[in-house]
Design an enzyme around this catalytic site. Structure first.
Site, short mmCIF file in Angstrom:
data_model
loop_
_atom_site.label_atom_id
_atom_site.label_comp_id
_atom_site.label_asym_id
_atom_site.label_seq_id
_atom_site.Cartn_x
_atom_site.Cartn_y
_atom_site.Cartn_z
N GLU A 294 -1.42 -5.53 -3.48
CA GLU A 294 -1.09 -4.22 -3.04
C GLU A 294 0.11 -3.57 -3.68
O GLU A 294 1.19 -4.26 -3.67
CB GLU A 294 -0.77 -4.37 -1.45
CG GLU A 294 -0.98 -3.23 -0.76
CD GLU A 294 -2.18 -2.51 -0.83
OE1 GLU A 294 -2.11 -1.24 -0.24
OE2 GLU A 294 -3.17 -2.88 -1.19
N GLU A 325 1.03 6.15 -7.00
CA GLU A 325 1.05 4.88 -7.71
C GLU A 325 0.04 4.84 -8.92
O GLU A 325 0.46 4.27 -9.81
CB GLU A 325 0.90 3.77 -6.52
CG GLU A 325 1.90 3.44 -5.95
CD GLU A 325 1.41 3.05 -4.37
OE1 GLU A 325 2.40 3.36 -3.40
OE2 GLU A 325 0.50 2.60 -4.22
N ASP A 479 -1.65 0.02 3.93
CA ASP A 479 -1.94 -1.32 4.27
C ASP A 479 -3.10 -1.69 4.92
O ASP A 479 -3.82 -2.42 4.89
CB ASP A 479 -0.76 -1.94 4.96
CG ASP A 479 0.67 -1.94 4.00
OD1 ASP A 479 0.45 -2.18 2.74
OD2 ASP A 479 1.71 -1.28 4.53
#
Length: 497
Positions: A294, A325, A479
């Site tokens: 992750e 990201e 998450d």
């Protein structure tokens, strides 16, 4: 009566074309074709809204895989999140609004203010290291004592473990720096090795802002959060070796790894040596156990390149990441669309697809001859998700990408199931498979809300998110999305070449 309705419809159609609205003509044509012109648009929206169709399709089509995980090990970043209104806290700290400016590392309240404004104005998530321990503790104390401050389980690993633990038949191991307050908040089902327990908690400050919130001349286009900490335990991934050592006894079927981003901003001397040790530790995990990595916000291109090209990415099976990201990863590796400074509005599906394919071709196992292990990427942004896999390695990915989108809607609204009155569809209904030629024009079918296309031996699964209009909490959504996607994923048995 019907003539007036027809004239109004044609007038609206003409106005729609004049102002360039791509969706209005189709909506008007649907209205014209209705047999009962007395039907109000309000009833039409409430009974046949796209949001309702998509939500119903999720409930009908999301199914667990044939073979489910029974033991998952998660590590290694864990902390206590202190969540407050960013604007309110900065005002309480006697900081005046001003001009936004990004900082790779925060050294003062002024740096914090400028970085917060920079990302608030973009509605983007970010995470930064605060270098001054004493200054951070003063800010943390003010945040913890703020009247509306809330305390939550924090850190990607702990949040993923908490989400996995909601499934009673799943055993979950969590390794990370677990202090007394965090241990108290963790689900009873989570197993924490004794070596992971420590006397004090690590605190991370989460400065949230709402869509449309203003501070000075800055206005947030959407709800999001800015995270910062002075966290040395997680910053050095100090629990990694304990984590890997505990796997032999726990015998997991899946390993979820996070926390690498915590070394970003700590200086090349620290992360270069520690990253080598981390790769050595990860390499000790049995080859038949898939590893999901992750990712999170980073600013050091050299560090990202080390993770991507030389070190971590080739030895993991799956990664999860968001739009910031993804673009930073491409910028660091000079990949597709690396010239872009930032996404404008909803990230273009074709550009996202190009970067995802590049990652699997350059750093994954898109070809059988490759020695890399990476075969799966779960990309998430506010309006939609894409789950991309190399053919032959993963099953049930249509259900997995929908499950990730559903949990994003539910968790943001603080609900157990989708309430269509509280969400809205923002994903494009039509898009391209690539930003470059040759490319395929694709469309979304709300009744079967996963659009699938292939590029070589790589398959893309696109699904919309029903975006919560008034989100209660944005922290930990990524998450939860990755955890849910993994829960609904199945690793296919591999035949020898």
């Amino acid at each position: 009566m019907w003539r007036k309705a027809l004239v109004a419809a044609l007038l609206a159609l003409a106005v729609g074309y004049f102002y360039g609205s791509p969706e209005l003509p189709e909506q008007i044509l649907q209205y014209i074709s209705l047999p009962n012109f007395q039907t109000s648009s309000q009833n039409l929206n409430s009974q046949n809204s796209l949001e309702r169709v998509i939500s119903s399709a999720w409930e009908a089509l999301i199914t667990l895989p044939t073979r489910q995980w029974s033991r998952v090990a998660v590590g290694v970043n864990a902390c206590v999140d202190v969540v407050v209104s960013g604007v309110s806290l900065l005002q309480a700290l006697a900081v005046d609004p001003g001009i936004g400016q990004d900082h790779e590392v925060l050294h003062s309240k002024e740096d914090l203010k400028e970085a917060f404004i920079h990302y608030m104005g973009r509605g983007a998530a970010a995470e930064r290291f605060f270098s001054d321990r004493e200054a951070f503790q003063r800010i943390a104390r003010a945040a913890a004592e703020y009247p509306n401050a809330k305390f939550y389980v924090g850190g990607n690993a702990a949040l993923i473990a908490q989400k996995l633990a909601t499934y009673p038949d799943l055993m979950v191991l969590l390794c990370g720096p677990v202090g007394p307050k965090l241990h108290e908040m963790l689900d009873e089902q989570i197993i924490v090795p004794p070596d992971s327990l420590q006397e004090t908690d690590e605190f991370h400050l989460i400065l949230e802002y709402k869509a449309g919130e203003k501070w000075g001349s800055t206005q947030a286009p959407q709800a999001n959060r800015f995270i910062f900490s002075h966290d040395m335990s997680n910053g050095k991934m100090s629990s990694l070796e304990t984590f890997v050592a505990s796997l032999e006894e726990f015998q997991p079927e899946l390993v979820v790894l996070s926390g690498l981003h915590m070394m970003d901003g700590q200086g090349r001397e620290l992360w270069e040596e520690r990253l080598k040790e981390a790769v050595s530790a990860i390499s000790d995990i049995r080859k038949d156990i898939p590893i999901h990595l992750e990712l999170a916000s980073m600013t050091d291109k050299d560090y990202m390149n080390s993770i991507m090209q030389e070190q971590v990415m080739p030895i993991v099976s799956s990664i999860g990441l968001n739009e910031q990201e993804l673009l930073f990863l491409s910028q660091a590796g000079e990949g597709p669309h690396a010239e872009m400074v930032a996404w404008k509005g909803i990230p273009d599906v074709g550009r996202v697809s190009d970067i995802l394919l590049w990652i699997l071709e350059q750093h994954g196992r898109s070809e059988p001859s490759s020695e890399a292990d990476l075969t799966r990427i779960h990309f998430h942004t506010l309006a939609y998700h894409i789950l991309v896999t190399v053919d032959g390695y993963w099953g049930n990915q249509v259900a997995a990408v929908m499950a990730g989108a559903r949990v994003a809607s539910n968790q943001a609204c603080g609900l157990q199931s989708v309430d269509v009155s509280k969400v809205e569809l923002r994903a494009p209904l039509e898009f391209y498979s690539s930003h470059m030629e040759p490319r395929e024009q694709l469309s979304l079918n709300p009744a079967e809300p996963v659009t699938v296309w292939r590029r070589g031996n790589v398959t893309f699964h696109f699904t919309p998110v029903l975006v919560c209009k008034r989100p209660l909490r944005t922290v930990g959504l990524g998450d939860a999305i990755s955890a849910e996607g993994l829960l609904y994923s199945e690793l296919l048995p591999q035949q020898p070449f």
